[in-house]
Structures are given as structure tokens and as C-alpha cells.
Design an enzyme around this catalytic site. Structure first.
Site, PDB file in Angstrom:
ATOM      1  N   GLU A 158       0.764  -1.224  -0.089  1.00  0.00           N
ATOM      2  CA  GLU A 158       0.050  -0.128  -0.028  1.00  0.00           C
ATOM      3  C   GLU A 158       0.927   1.254  -0.038  1.00  0.00           C
ATOM      4  O   GLU A 158       0.717   2.101   0.878  1.00  0.00           O
ATOM      5  CB  GLU A 158      -1.003   0.118   1.241  1.00  0.00           C
ATOM      6  CG  GLU A 158      -2.055  -1.262   1.172  1.00  0.00           C
ATOM      7  CD  GLU A 158      -3.206  -0.902   2.112  1.00  0.00           C
ATOM      8  OE1 GLU A 158      -3.257  -0.121   3.177  1.00  0.00           O
ATOM      9  OE2 GLU A 158      -3.962  -1.960   1.889  1.00  0.00           O
ATOM     10  N   GLU A 207      -5.618  -8.646  -0.253  1.00  0.00           N
ATOM     11  CA  GLU A 207      -6.293  -8.197   0.965  1.00  0.00           C
ATOM     12  C   GLU A 207      -7.643  -7.920   0.592  1.00  0.00           C
ATOM     13  O   GLU A 207      -8.030  -6.983  -0.246  1.00  0.00           O
ATOM     14  CB  GLU A 207      -5.615  -6.949   1.411  1.00  0.00           C
ATOM     15  CG  GLU A 207      -4.406  -7.129   2.094  1.00  0.00           C
ATOM     16  CD  GLU A 207      -3.892  -6.032   2.932  1.00  0.00           C
ATOM     17  OE1 GLU A 207      -4.732  -5.321   3.525  1.00  0.00           O
ATOM     18  OE2 GLU A 207      -2.760  -5.751   2.965  1.00  0.00           O
TER      19      GLU A 207
HETATM   20  O1  AHR Z   1      -5.035  -6.079   6.934  1.00  0.00           O
HETATM   21  C1  AHR Z   1      -4.822  -5.057   7.818  1.00  0.00           C
HETATM   22  C2  AHR Z   1      -4.221  -3.828   6.955  1.00  0.00           C
HETATM   23  O2  AHR Z   1      -5.063  -3.298   5.808  1.00  0.00           O
HETATM   24  C3  AHR Z   1      -2.864  -3.954   6.323  1.00  0.00           C
HETATM   25  O3  AHR Z   1      -1.824  -4.087   7.395  1.00  0.00           O
HETATM   26  C4  AHR Z   1      -2.776  -2.929   5.319  1.00  0.00           C
HETATM   27  O4  AHR Z   1      -2.150  -3.443   4.278  1.00  0.00           O
HETATM   28  C5  AHR Z   1      -4.375  -2.752   5.245  1.00  0.00           C
HETATM   29  O5  AHR Z   1      -4.525  -1.345   5.168  1.00  0.00           O
END
Ligand code: AHR
Length: 501
Positions: free
Chosen positions: A173, A292
Site C-alpha cells: 500500500e 487483501e
Molecule cells: O489487513 C490489515 C491492514 O489493512 C494491512 O496491514 C494493510 O495493508 C491494510 O491497510
């Protein structure tokens, strides 16, 4: 009772389902590692300190690959801190989650856990506070056989054979202001390109994932992908997508329609990859890694309180969302969306696996149980492998705040290597059951093997340690099949797995 219809043909193929579509994620965050998979004082701990009871739950999900060690955590992480004699490993302040990382579990220990769980590792490198050099070094440490500084360091640390990690995330990110070492698209694209090049020169068998936008809601979404891919397109294999959904207002129909957004997001990123490919006259195709995805909002207020009281402690109970029945329906629909896009989405990680926005929950010193979202993931991981088929769905639709024409029936079909056919289906209708006609032309003789349903009368119903089976799958009403045409009863507001053999 409403009616809907599905038509599938075995020759109309979306693509092979990459088993990595059923990946997950463990970050050094909250109680994912410490108090989750690892608790040496627990009666169920094995000789390495890993909880055997938790591992049994992980195995039920059959997770082929786990992303590690972050997440936001990785952008301030020094991989060297996590290897070598444990008593010499430093304690570090983790600026991502305002906790203290003790490094008791590092690369070697996690690799042991992953091997025991039957999972490969998708390893994320730090491109936030560090750069291409440490990225190259960790690939050498993990994958080079011997005879160099870092491979010999691995051997001295007790691991003769390389870890053989095949999939590497180029940071995490990097567009987000919350990220240590946030970058512009151009800055990131340059660094990702150089890191990936050097990592692949060390081990040409690896694949790398460039960071896409941290969400489709980022103001830079789209231009970020364009600009950063312009810098690194030829040297990376995948672009990441991250997306979490929430239902803070209790609007269930609107919440269940969020996969319309997920589908648009996937199609937009695939189109951007192909646009860059065209611009560069390239023969290389960059695919998607949805590394994610989940529902995440239940724990947000609780986390603020935790940080007020307990900043910098070890293993704070952060991001401990308690999932309800409607969350399981959306997770089911998200899995259907991933399967529908299996031609481009080759990797996906349910974020995360244990305690932190997770399907599996534990109590320190106590039990382990499955949250509601555990079940659709388990079903998709078990029955969704093989080939994803183009599924024509004719369903009545509804309108909600963000979308018109949301089909009540969200469905897709996969065919396994043994020829068995699985229909995954979410009925988004709050009130009405459906008669679902499934036209299985071209499959030959099939019989209805099983109909599994997940339903609860209360959308807010949850599972707890005391009542772990409150929301759990049951045998569905099933139906009939004649001349390759099935008629199946789909209960209102339900997740369904219909299997034909
Ligand atoms: O999964 C939780 C968090 O969400 C992760 O660390 C990050 O990559 C995202 O913002």
C-alpha cells in the site's frame, strides 16, 4: 417464491482457477502471530510453540499460500531482526500498529508453521523505509542455495535447504499516507522496478507483485496504477488490489451489493494493465493479485480505545472484528466475484487468517472457534478448484443506495478435475426463497450430490467460544435433476453450495 435461472456449458470457460485464489494473510499485527498461531505456554502448543488446535482450523480451510509478514507492518520491518538466535533478536517499535515487535517469531519459525499447515509463503519486502538492496538480500537469504553471505547466514541459522519462496510482494500500500515511506506513483514504480529486477537476478524463478492502489476509493486510484506500471511493467508479474467493505448503517441490501464494486474494481485494474501493455507494445501480461479482501469495520472504535490505554504493548488485541451472518454472505459473494474473474485474478488473500479480521478466533490460554466467514471460504477453497465457467444468471434485480439492477441471485459455477460441478450461490433477497433452475447442458449424466446452506434468521448472529455453531452450515432443501436440468430451492438470504457428480 421467486424464480431465477442459470445456464452453464462445460466448453464456455472463464479460466483455470489458480489454487492461490484461496490464499490468506498473517501479519505481525495484534494477536495474529502472538496469541494466534503461536502461544508456547498454551496446553495445545507443539514443540515449536505453535497451537495445534489453531493449525487444525487452518488446515480445514486448506490455505495454499499465506502472505507474510505484512501489511503495513512490513514498511518499517528489517528482515534481519527476525532471523538468528532468538535471544539476540531486537525488540522494535512498530510504527504501523503502535505495538512492540519482539521478533520471537521470524522467517524460520513462520516457514516451519507454514510447512506444517501445508501452505506456501507469499513474502512481502519493505519498500517503505528500505529499498532494493535489502530486497535483494532477503531473496538471497531465503532462496540461494549456499556460498554467499546471506545464504550462508541462513545455513548458519539452522536451515540448510533454501526456503524456496516463489512469490514476493514489492512493499505494501505504498500510495497510503498511513504507510511508512509513502511514495508517489512514479517514485514507487521506479523503486519497484529496480527491486524486482535485482530480486529476479538473484532468483529468476520468483514472481513479484507490484502495489496497486490500497483501495478503489483512493483519489489516485487508476492514475496510480497507470503511472507506476509505466515504470515497472516488464519486470513485475502481478498488480495488487486491496478492498474491505463495511455496513455501519445496517443497510443489508446495500452491503450485499458491494460486490458490484469489487467486480468493477477488478475489471478496471485489468483494463489498466492491458492499456499499459498496449502502450509499451509488450508481449508480457500482468495479472491481478487481490491480496487483501474482507469485511472490516466492527473493531474500529474498539481499536481507538485500546491505543488510548495501551500503546506500545506486545500483541494488542487489534482489528478483532466479530463477524455476523450478513458478513458471511458478503464474503461468499466476494468469493463468487473472484471465481468469476479467475482469468485475471490469479492470487487472492482473505485478510487475515487468525484473530485479526479473521475467520479463526482464539482466546489466549483458551479455545479456538470458527467465525461466520469461515464457512464460505472453506467451501470455496474445497469445491472451487478446477475450471471457472461462464455462468449466465437470469435473476430479478433490486435497487439500493449505490446500485441499480443488483441481481438477487449471485452465482457462479466451477467444474473440478474429476468432472464434478459446483454451483456457488448467494440469495440476496431478505424475504423470499427462490426456485433456481440450473441448465447443465453438455455435462452428461449428473446427479445432485449435496446442497449445503448457510442461513440464520438474524443477520447480526455471530459465533462465540461458548456458542461456536450458532451460524454453521446445514443440509439444504436440495431439489431435483432430470435431463441435465436441475431445480433447486434457495432459501431467502443464504449462501449455497450445490454439488453435482
Ligand atoms: O489487513 C490489515 C491492514 O489493512 C494491512 O496491514 C494493510 O495493508 C491494510 O491497510
Amino acid at each position: 417464491m421467486k424464480n431465477a435461472k442459470i445456464v452453464v456449458d462445460k466448453d464456455f470457460i472463464v479460466g483455470e482457477v489458480d489454487k492461490r485464489l484461496f490464499g490468506s494473510f498473517i501479519e505481525h499485527l495484534g494477536r495474529a502471530v502472538y496469541g494466534g498461531i503461536y502461544e508456547p505456554t498454551h496446553p495445545e502448543a507443539d514443540e515449536l510453540g505453535f497451537r495445534k488446535d489453531v493449525m487444525e482450523f487452518v488446515k480445514k480451510l486448506d490455505v495454499p499460500m499465506v502472505r507474510y509478514p505484512g501489511g503495513n507492518f512490513v514498511s518499517g520491518f528489517n528482515w534481519e531482526d527476525s532471523v538468528g538466535p532468538r535471544e539476540e533478536r531486537p525488540k522494535r517499535l512498530d510504527l504501523a500498529w503502535f505495538t512492540t515487535e519482539t521478533n520471537e517469531v521470524g522467517l524460520h519459525e513462520f516457514a516451519d508453521w507454514a510447512e506444517k499447515s501445508g501452505s506456501d509463503i507469499m513474502y512481502a519486502i519493505n519498500l517503505g523505509s528500505r529499498g532494493p538492496e535489502s530486497a535483494r538480500d532477503v531473496v538471497e537469504y531465503a532462496n540461494h542455495p549456499s556460498g554467499s553471505k546471506f545464504s550462508d547466514m541462513r545455513i548458519a541459522n539452522g536451515r540448510k535447504e533454501p526456503f524456496g519462496i516463489k512469490l514476493w510482494c514489492l512493499g505494501n500500500e505504498m500510495d497510503g499516507p498511513w504507510q511508512m515511506g509513502q511514495k508517489t506513483a512514479k517514485e514507487y514504480g521506479r523503486i519497484a522496478n529496480e527491486a524486482s529486477k535485482m530480486m529476479k537476478w538473484v532468483d529468476p524463478t520468483i514472481e513479484t507483485v507490484a502495489c496497486g492502489s490500497s483501495s478503489s476509493e483512493m483519489p489516485t486510484f487508476g492514475s496510480w496504477e497507470m503511472e507506476m506500471l509505466d515504470e515497472c511493467y516488464e519486470n513485475v508479474d502481478y498488480v495488487s488490489l486491496h478492498r474491505y467493505y463495511a455496513n455501519p448503517t445496517g443497510d443489508t441490501p446495500g452491503f450485499l451489493a458491494r460486490t458490484m464494486d469489487m467486480d468493477d474494481f477488478i475489471k478496471s485494474v485489468a483494463a489498466i494493465c492491458d492499456a499499459v501493455k498496449g502502450k509499451k507494445h509488450s508481449k508480457h501480461t500482468v495479472n491481478l493479485s487481490f491480496d487483501e479482501w474482507n469485511v472490516w469495520y466492527h473493531s474500529s472504535e474498539q481499536d481507538k480505545e485500546i491505543w488510548k490505554q495501551d500503546k506500545w504493548n506486545r500483541a494488542l488485541p487489534l482489528l478483532e472484528d466479530i463477524y455476523n451472518f450478513e458478513d458471511a454472505l458478503l464474503v461468499g459473494s466476494m468469493l463468487i466475484t473472484l471465481l468469476k474473474n479467475a482469468d485475471r485474478v490469479k492470487i487472492a488473500c482473505l485478510a487475515q487468517l487468525v484473530n485479526v479480521i479473521a475467520p479463526i478466533m482464539t482466546r489466549n490460554g483458551g479455545g479456538v472457534w470458527a467465525q461466520t466467514i469461515f464457512y464460505p471460504f472453506m467451501h470455496a477453497s474445497k469445491y472451487g478448484r478446477g475450471t471457472s465457467l461462464k455462468t449466465l444468471v437470469e435473476s430479478p434485480t433490486y435497487s439500493c443506495t449505490d446500485y441499480d439492477n443488483v441481481p438477487y441471485i449471485d452465482s457462479t459455477v466451477t467444474v473440478a478435475e474429476d468432472g464434478s460441478v459446483t454451483v456457488f450461490c448467494v440469495n440476496r433477497d431478505m424475504e423470499e426463497d427462490f426456485d433456481l433452475d440450473i441448465d447443465l447442458r453438455s455435462f452428461g449424466e449428473l446427479k445432485l450430490a449435496e446442497h449445503i446452506v448457510l442461513h440464520h434468521d438474524d443477520v447480526k448472529a455471530i459465533n462465540t467460544e461458548e456458542n461456536p455453531d450458532n451460524v454453521a452450515p446445514t443440509a439444504g432443501p436440495g431439489g431435483v435433476i432430470e435431463n441435465n436440468k436441475a431445480k433447486i430451492k434457495i432459501p431467502a438470504l443464504s449462501w449455497n453450495v450445490i454439488r453435482f457428480e
